[in-house]
Design an enzyme around this catalytic site. Structure first.
Site, short mmCIF file in Angstrom:
data_model
loop_
_atom_site.label_atom_id
_atom_site.label_comp_id
_atom_site.label_asym_id
_atom_site.label_seq_id
_atom_site.Cartn_x
_atom_site.Cartn_y
_atom_site.Cartn_z
N ARG A 92 0.74 -1.17 -0.10
CA ARG A 92 -0.08 -0.15 0.03
C ARG A 92 0.83 1.20 0.04
O ARG A 92 0.66 2.15 -0.75
CB ARG A 92 -0.95 -0.10 1.21
CG ARG A 92 -1.84 1.11 1.39
CD ARG A 92 -3.02 1.30 0.34
NE ARG A 92 -3.71 2.44 0.51
CZ ARG A 92 -4.93 2.84 -0.14
NH1 ARG A 92 -5.03 1.90 -1.10
NH2 ARG A 92 -5.67 3.63 0.26
N ARG A 121 -9.98 -0.32 -0.62
CA ARG A 121 -8.76 0.53 -0.52
C ARG A 121 -8.53 1.52 -1.92
O ARG A 121 -7.40 1.62 -2.29
CB ARG A 121 -7.57 -0.46 -0.44
CG ARG A 121 -7.82 -1.32 0.71
CD ARG A 121 -6.68 -2.04 1.30
NE ARG A 121 -6.03 -1.14 2.14
CZ ARG A 121 -4.76 -1.56 2.80
NH1 ARG A 121 -3.99 -2.67 2.37
NH2 ARG A 121 -4.12 -0.48 3.58
N ASP A 305 -6.32 -2.48 12.89
CA ASP A 305 -4.95 -3.58 12.91
C ASP A 305 -4.81 -4.37 13.92
O ASP A 305 -4.04 -5.46 13.98
CB ASP A 305 -3.61 -2.94 12.56
CG ASP A 305 -3.75 -2.07 11.24
OD1 ASP A 305 -2.86 -1.03 11.42
OD2 ASP A 305 -4.65 -2.46 10.49
C1 EPZ Z 1 -3.03 2.60 6.99
O1 EPZ Z 1 -3.46 1.96 5.64
C2 EPZ Z 1 -2.15 1.30 7.30
N1 EPZ Z 1 -1.06 1.07 6.53
C3 EPZ Z 1 -2.97 0.30 7.80
O2 EPZ Z 1 -2.23 -0.83 8.34
C4 EPZ Z 1 -4.25 0.70 8.47
O3 EPZ Z 1 -4.86 -0.45 8.77
C5 EPZ Z 1 -4.98 1.79 8.19
O4 EPZ Z 1 -3.84 2.98 7.75
C6 EPZ Z 1 -5.98 2.49 9.08
O5 EPZ Z 1 -5.30 2.48 10.41
C7 EPZ Z 1 -0.13 1.66 6.53
O6 EPZ Z 1 0.27 2.68 7.26
C8 EPZ Z 1 0.98 1.16 5.72
P1 EPZ Z 1 -6.60 4.38 5.35
P2 EPZ Z 1 -4.20 3.15 4.80
O7 EPZ Z 1 -6.34 5.28 4.27
O8 EPZ Z 1 -3.33 4.22 4.58
C9 EPZ Z 1 -10.66 4.69 2.96
C10 EPZ Z 1 -1.54 -3.03 8.53
O9 EPZ Z 1 -2.09 -4.01 8.77
N2 EPZ Z 1 -9.95 5.30 1.99
O10 EPZ Z 1 -6.61 5.33 6.72
O11 EPZ Z 1 -4.60 2.65 3.48
C11 EPZ Z 1 -10.15 2.98 3.11
O12 EPZ Z 1 -10.58 2.44 2.04
C12 EPZ Z 1 -2.26 -2.01 7.50
O13 EPZ Z 1 -0.42 -2.74 9.10
C13 EPZ Z 1 -10.80 6.00 1.03
O14 EPZ Z 1 -11.78 5.65 1.00
O15 EPZ Z 1 -5.63 3.60 5.66
C14 EPZ Z 1 -10.65 2.33 4.34
O16 EPZ Z 1 -11.98 2.14 4.29
C15 EPZ Z 1 -3.35 -2.63 6.87
N3 EPZ Z 1 -10.19 6.51 0.14
C16 EPZ Z 1 -10.40 3.70 5.21
O17 EPZ Z 1 -10.39 5.11 4.28
C17 EPZ Z 1 -8.84 6.76 0.04
O18 EPZ Z 1 -8.24 7.59 -0.78
C18 EPZ Z 1 -9.16 3.97 6.14
O19 EPZ Z 1 -8.18 3.91 5.14
C19 EPZ Z 1 -7.93 6.32 1.36
C20 EPZ Z 1 -8.51 5.70 2.16
#
Ligand code: EPZ
Length: 417
Positions: A92, A121, A305
């Site tokens: 990611r 995602r 997580d």
């Molecule tokens: C980060 O992912 C972490 N990964 C994830 O950890 C963690 O689960 C997540 O944050 C939430 O805390 C890293 O830091 C590398 P988000 P990220 O953008 O950035 C939606 C692990 O196991 N969203 O906060 O991808 C998305 O679909 C991993 O270590 C949109 O809709 O998480 C999700 O439903 C897994 N549009 C929610 O937001 C976007 O443009 C949270 O995603 C971006 C996200």
């Protein structure tokens, strides 16, 4: 492909040396390309997601070398701005390269990012934010092509406190002309760590950890030596393991409040918890009451997580639990594997109803990083022998997972198949 052979029923005792945080080190690696000076990240964990990010940096022309467990990055020779699709899809955090490369080169391209299969995602929030900063974006044949005459500070409002989108904005805004304000920013501790690192490089980031972050653009950034924060999700995983198995462990380097509601939930289960400064000690009989309800929320709520590991605990407890996953659409894919161990769980969309019962050993397969960790925890607490297959998922985020568990008393060996 490797597997663990685990004999359940052993108590865990001792101290856990917590690794540097995967979800901090990955954006820090992206940030290292913001300057042509050398950057040193200390005590970088030996996990495959870090290897993938170093491959991306090398592919862009940076010189990346391990010096013990410190990582030295010199991107003075870097001139590439296109992240290969093969590497983008590995993880990611390839998407964070867009913000960093735009700051350095005003151009960037990558394929849609990979990462754990836990939901759709999308990256719409990332792209909308970059457009607000003056970036032209074209999506063609699965690649995202970005360019900007100039990056201009702007007010960016996030519809959801996305961790990655917040980090991408910081990386794109640090050298923009003018000030950028992020409203509705993610408040995770990893955001604060990135802001600390950027400010050590000469950036002017204020308000990280709150929902409004201000970034005053500066002409350029310089090198820095930095020790990333410890991995709160790894610490939480080990605390849940000791709760399930029974015993007494202590984690060092992680403050209790960075674990959101986890410690409160563990006390509900009947564990004794003593948290002082950055030491957390847990005592457990191994006979646990189920939580009535666990809902994952953005920080400072219950961390998504740790959801799978928390479900594994309740699956073997006494009582009934409702688990609600509010961040990702399909983060219960590990449940059918847990059911092979006798778990009684009904998944309906983003909710899982868990009826606790004694689990037994089985042969199960990891499908993602945290779901895989949950299978290991369930196997450690189950009666009899289990096999946990496809450890590549676990190797992405836990360094020496087996070594740390064995040193705590687990009966676990890694076997090549
Ligand atoms: C980060 O992912 C972490 N990964 C994830 O950890 C963690 O689960 C997540 O944050 C939430 O805390 C890293 O830091 C590398 P988000 P990220 O953008 O950035 C939606 C692990 O196991 N969203 O906060 O991808 C998305 O679909 C991993 O270590 C949109 O809709 O998480 C999700 O439903 C897994 N549009 C929610 O937001 C976007 O443009 C949270 O995603 C971006 C996200």
């Amino acid at each position: 492909m490797d597997k663990y052979v685990i004999e359940g029923g052993r108590r865990l005792t001792g101290t856990v040396t917590v690794q540097s945080a995967k979800n901090s080190v990955l954006p820090l690696l992206a940030a290292s390309i913001l300057t042509g000076d050398e950057v040193v990240l200390r005590a970088v964990p030996a996990i495959t997601d870090v290897v993938s990010m170093t491959e991306i940096l090398r592919g862009l022309g940076a010189d990346v070398r391990f010096d013990g467990d410190d990582l030295r990055i010199d991107s003075s020779g870097a001139e590439g701005y296109a992240v290969p699709a093969s590497l983008s899809r590995e993880l990611r955090s390839s998407v964070f390269m867009l913000g960093a490369l735009l700051s350095r080169f005003r151009r960037a391209s990558c394929a849609y990012p990979g990462g754990c299969d836990i939901g759709l995602r999308p990256i719409d929030l990332h792209l909308a934010a970059l457009r607000r900063l003056g970036v032209e974006i074209e999506e063609r044949e699965g690649r995202i092509l970005c360019s900007a005459e100039k990056l201009r500070g702007a007010e960016v409002v996030l519809d959801f406190p996305s961790v990655g989108a917040t980090e991408n904005i910081l990386l794109a805004a640090v050298c923009a002309e003018g000030t950028t304000t992020v409203c509705g920013a993610a408040k995770e501790p990893e955001i604060c760590d990135l802001a600390r690192f950027l400010n050590e490089m000469g950036a002017k980031v204020r308000g990280a950890g709150s929902d409004v972050i201000a970034i005053e653009g500066v002409p350029r950034l310089h090198g820095a030596k930095f020790t990333p924060m410890k991995d709160r999700i790894e610490a939480g995983t080990f605390l849940l393991a000791a709760a399930i198995c029974g015993g007494e462990i202590e984690t060092e380097g992680v403050r209790g409040e960075t674990l959101g509601l986890l410690l409160h939930k563990l006390r509900e289960n009947g564990c004794k918890i003593h948290a002082k400064n950055d030491k957390i000690r847990l005592q457990s009989s191994g006979k646990l009451r189920c939580n009535r309800r666990v809902e994952t929320m953005p920080y400072p709520g219950f961390p998504t997580d740790l959801q799978a590991q928390e479900t594994a605990l309740n699956a073997g407890g006494e009582g009934v639990t409702l688990i609600v996953e509010n961040l990702f659409e399909t983060r219960f894919k590990y449940v059918p594997e847990l059911m092979k161990m006798g778990a009684d769980i009904e998944v309906r969309g983003r909710s899982a109803l868990v009826r606790g019962r004694r689990l037994h050993g089985a042969s199960v397969t990891c499908g993602d990083l945290r779901g895989g960790a949950a299978l290991v925890l369930a196997a450690l607490g189950a009666e009899g022998v289990s096999e946990v297959c496809d450890l590549s998922h676990i190797d992405r985020g836990y360094a020496d997972f087996e070594g740390k568990l064995v040193r705590l008393g687990a009966s676990l060996r890694r076997v090549r198949i």
